[in-house]
Design an enzyme around this catalytic site. Sequence first.
Site, mmCIF file in Angstrom:
data_model
loop_
_atom_site.group_PDB
_atom_site.id
_atom_site.type_symbol
_atom_site.label_atom_id
_atom_site.label_comp_id
_atom_site.label_asym_id
_atom_site.label_seq_id
_atom_site.Cartn_x
_atom_site.Cartn_y
_atom_site.Cartn_z
ATOM 1 N N ASP A 309 0.844 -1.201 0.000
ATOM 2 C CA ASP A 309 0.000 0.000 0.000
ATOM 3 C C ASP A 309 0.882 1.254 0.000
ATOM 4 O OD1 ASP A 309 -2.234 1.614 -0.079
ATOM 5 O OD2 ASP A 309 -2.714 1.409 2.048
ATOM 6 N N HIS A 313 3.451 10.851 -0.349
ATOM 7 C CA HIS A 313 2.998 12.240 -0.309
ATOM 8 C C HIS A 313 4.222 13.141 -0.203
ATOM 9 C CE1 HIS A 313 -1.232 11.218 0.088
ATOM 10 N NE2 HIS A 313 -0.930 10.388 1.063
#
Length: 447
Positions: A309, A313
């Site tokens: 996963d 960012h």
Amino acid sequence: MALPDLAVTNLILPETPHAVNLLCRKGRVLEVLPHVPGAVFESALTLDGRGLTLLPGLTDAHAHLREPGQEWKEDIASGLAAAAAGGFSNVMCMANTSPVNDTASITEHMTKRAAETWPHGPRLFPIGALTKGLLGQELAPMAELRQAGCVAFSNDGRPVADAELFRHAMEYASDLGLRVIDHCEEPTMAPGAGMNEGRVSSRLGLPGQPDVAEAIQVARDVLLADYLRIPIHLAHISCRRSVEIIERAKARGVPVTAETCPHYLHFTEAEVEGYNTLAKVSPPLRTRDDVLALIQALREGVIDILATDHAPHAAHEKETPFGEAPCGITGLETALSLSFVLTDKGMLDAADIVRLFSTAPARLFKLPHNTFAPGDPADFVLFDPREAWTVTPESLFSKGKNTPCLGRTLTGRVNAHFIGGKPVVLRGAFAPADLGSAGRPPHGRSS
């Protein structure tokens, strides 16, 4: 037998106590032989793998590479660089790009960019959007997406609330021979909270999401899979309640498979202390009891695979108050190290890691993989289980540095990664300068 063009000697296979030699020819496994000191392989590039563990190339069934549209977080080139460094030969990337991967043109853009930037791998396998724009209102053109190269469908972090629409999505995906991957989150129960509801959230004064929010969606999906007799794959399971539902479903023969991630096996809600946004993830980090339930589920086959996963960012996006920060943890480069920690603790063994991160996900999604049988693709990793390294922004190839591992020292690191017999990562003694031009990665990273 034909002569090898690549030989890697004196390696340890996880399930074999004795050292072996790996012989490859034309990008395929030729043979794995017991190691004989002093053996000479004429005409082959020969590498000494003394002290290293031989692993097949890994498959990540759940990653976010952000391109197109969010390249400040990650792009396909940097995401595949991280995958290569982490030992992943296959990467399945989610559809939450901008624009969303709900048309053939977006899928084709992704695969083209992968071929341009990493022509020898890691291989990129897009996951198509389940609904147009991920809005949960109208099914995406699933046949078109499959034709363009998508290997599964998902609405990713925006679960489909409409059960009838979700049912039809499962049916159409099954007709196309592909699976639906569902992010299990009841969409009205503190969506995106990024924090488990419990004592820590109460003490910090943060809204939390209870584990039942995940379990409710798991139960719905299991019931649909049971009724339709159609397979469903459940993404990043994080809690005991979900494990118990999946375990009972499998005992009844329901065609359900599931994954979890290394960060759910190592970190708990306590990582959020101090309002640590690097630990904000969806579903949230849970309790120690949940961690133990997940490890047991992996060991017993209740949870079928591991996935990262990987959710990068930019630094400024995480450097905000907790409630404003996006959810997500990067994981491609730390996954193998974190997984091998569990072998040191006796919770899993190295053969489990191979099954969970290589053979099982590749078989589940019908991707190329290496079992070291003659003729298999020569996708393999030389892993040093004893090498210590500190996770710093500079040590990560991903643009996203948002991991709770930042600043921590991990043990175990990829020293070399070959895909189709070609080196895509070479470190230390395997640095390109030491191998000569024959060993230089055609498009890879070394340090």
